[in-house]
Design a protein around this motif. Sequence first.
Motif, PDB file in Angstrom:
ATOM      1  N   VAL A 192       0.905  -1.174  -0.156  1.00  0.00           N
ATOM      2  CA  VAL A 192      -0.178  -0.075  -0.103  1.00  0.00           C
ATOM      3  C   VAL A 192       0.897   1.132   0.051  1.00  0.00           C
ATOM      4  O   VAL A 192       0.793   2.219  -0.580  1.00  0.00           O
ATOM      5  N   ASP A 193       1.906   1.189   0.626  1.00  0.00           N
ATOM      6  CA  ASP A 193       2.832   2.341   0.798  1.00  0.00           C
ATOM      7  C   ASP A 193       3.519   2.676  -0.619  1.00  0.00           C
ATOM      8  O   ASP A 193       3.602   3.818  -1.110  1.00  0.00           O
ATOM      9  N   LEU A 194       3.853   1.434  -1.366  1.00  0.00           N
ATOM     10  CA  LEU A 194       4.631   1.318  -2.379  1.00  0.00           C
ATOM     11  C   LEU A 194       3.447   2.181  -3.462  1.00  0.00           C
ATOM     12  O   LEU A 194       4.004   2.927  -4.231  1.00  0.00           O
ATOM     13  N   GLU A 230      -7.645  -0.269  -1.407  1.00  0.00           N
ATOM     14  CA  GLU A 230      -7.991   0.902  -2.521  1.00  0.00           C
ATOM     15  C   GLU A 230      -7.198   2.139  -2.323  1.00  0.00           C
ATOM     16  O   GLU A 230      -7.494   2.659  -1.239  1.00  0.00           O
ATOM     17  N   ILE A 231      -6.697   2.542  -3.278  1.00  0.00           N
ATOM     18  CA  ILE A 231      -5.929   3.966  -3.079  1.00  0.00           C
ATOM     19  C   ILE A 231      -6.188   4.634  -4.361  1.00  0.00           C
ATOM     20  O   ILE A 231      -6.299   4.289  -5.386  1.00  0.00           O
ATOM     21  N   GLY A 258       7.632  -5.928  -6.015  1.00  0.00           N
ATOM     22  CA  GLY A 258       7.779  -5.929  -4.321  1.00  0.00           C
ATOM     23  C   GLY A 258       8.464  -4.670  -4.203  1.00  0.00           C
ATOM     24  O   GLY A 258       8.237  -3.902  -4.964  1.00  0.00           O
ATOM     25  N   ALA A 259       9.055  -4.454  -2.856  1.00  0.00           N
ATOM     26  CA  ALA A 259       9.692  -2.965  -2.590  1.00  0.00           C
ATOM     27  C   ALA A 259      11.034  -2.974  -2.092  1.00  0.00           C
ATOM     28  O   ALA A 259      11.348  -4.104  -1.251  1.00  0.00           O
ATOM     29  N   PRO A 260      12.035  -2.054  -2.323  1.00  0.00           N
ATOM     30  CA  PRO A 260      11.696  -1.155  -3.551  1.00  0.00           C
ATOM     31  C   PRO A 260      11.984  -2.020  -4.857  1.00  0.00           C
ATOM     32  O   PRO A 260      12.497  -2.848  -5.070  1.00  0.00           O
ATOM     33  N   LYS A 261      11.110  -1.297  -5.679  1.00  0.00           N
ATOM     34  CA  LYS A 261      10.963  -1.676  -6.911  1.00  0.00           C
ATOM     35  C   LYS A 261      12.093  -2.455  -7.665  1.00  0.00           C
ATOM     36  O   LYS A 261      12.371  -3.436  -8.442  1.00  0.00           O
TER      37      LYS A 261
END
Length: 338
Positions: A192-194, A230-231, A258-261
């Motif tokens: 969600v943060d990403l 949902e964003i 994933g993160a960081p991309k």
Amino acid sequence: MYTREQTISRMNALGRAECPFFFVISHDMGHNLLFEPSETEGERMAAFSLPLGTMGNQDGGPPLPERLRFIPSPHPVSRYAASFASVRNHLMRGDSYLLNLCVSTPVETNLTLRHLFRFARAPYRMLLGPDARISGVHGRGCVCFSPEPFVTVRGRSISTFPMKGTVPSATQEARRWLETDEKENRESATIVDLMRNDLSMVATGVRVKRYRYISPVETSKGPILQCSSEISGLLPENWRSRLGEILLKLLPAGSVTGAPKEATCRAIAEAEDMERGFYTGIFGFFNGRDLDSAVSIRFMEEDERGMVYKSGGGITVMSRMEEEYQEAVAKVYVPFDF
């Protein structure tokens, strides 16, 4: 096939002209397809079904066999363990904090790609026939029956719906586990943060409208539960003339990388022993005003060796190899009754 740069240019032009088109974008964004509705018939054998529109014959093809056969040969656990060890090494070094690891599973079946497209219950469906001019890398045919939207645009409002968290049953106990498990919660928070950050590159006023809502998904093995968020944000007034630029800036989809991309994608390429192709890319439809798109998961591919199902799941430092392997195996299903 279009390159990344050609795709951006062509999408921008079609968007500016408010001309409807369907599209398929590969995971690496280097092998992409665009279809205008006038190109629906003929030898292409391409079809789409999304909330905003359909393309191709939705009812054609043979009926289902009287007795259905769908027998996966699970990815060898030893090979999965080697890939898991590779990604865990990157996680422990801090290269990534969440990584989506995918595998391929051969399937013995009397179902065709057309059967799967026609009868699968999913809000987003895509079919590409085995024609080297239009299908995946090396001319493979493929079908996708995805439950996960990528981005939708209505007016100037853009929304994305990252899906993170799956449990292979739909009991109250399973729901409580999905709601409270620490690893699942951390995966959702990371993605969600990403995705909030990604959306902020193209939109203003980005906010999380719904966090971790749980939905049932029908499968051939019974219902399962999946967790999404949902964003949403607001696009500039001229977004249609920048459609390709905006869409590809958001890729690859965070929920299947994933993160960081950037560092995570390098770790994925090192760990996986398969080619993703159109799997974990996106497909969608622009109707001249609004946009629907989906993440290409729940995906089967066909080549001269037969049918292969591609699946995966998110890995963190809290992940246990055996549990993640079982999740990847559990995702090998088709969403209609046998």
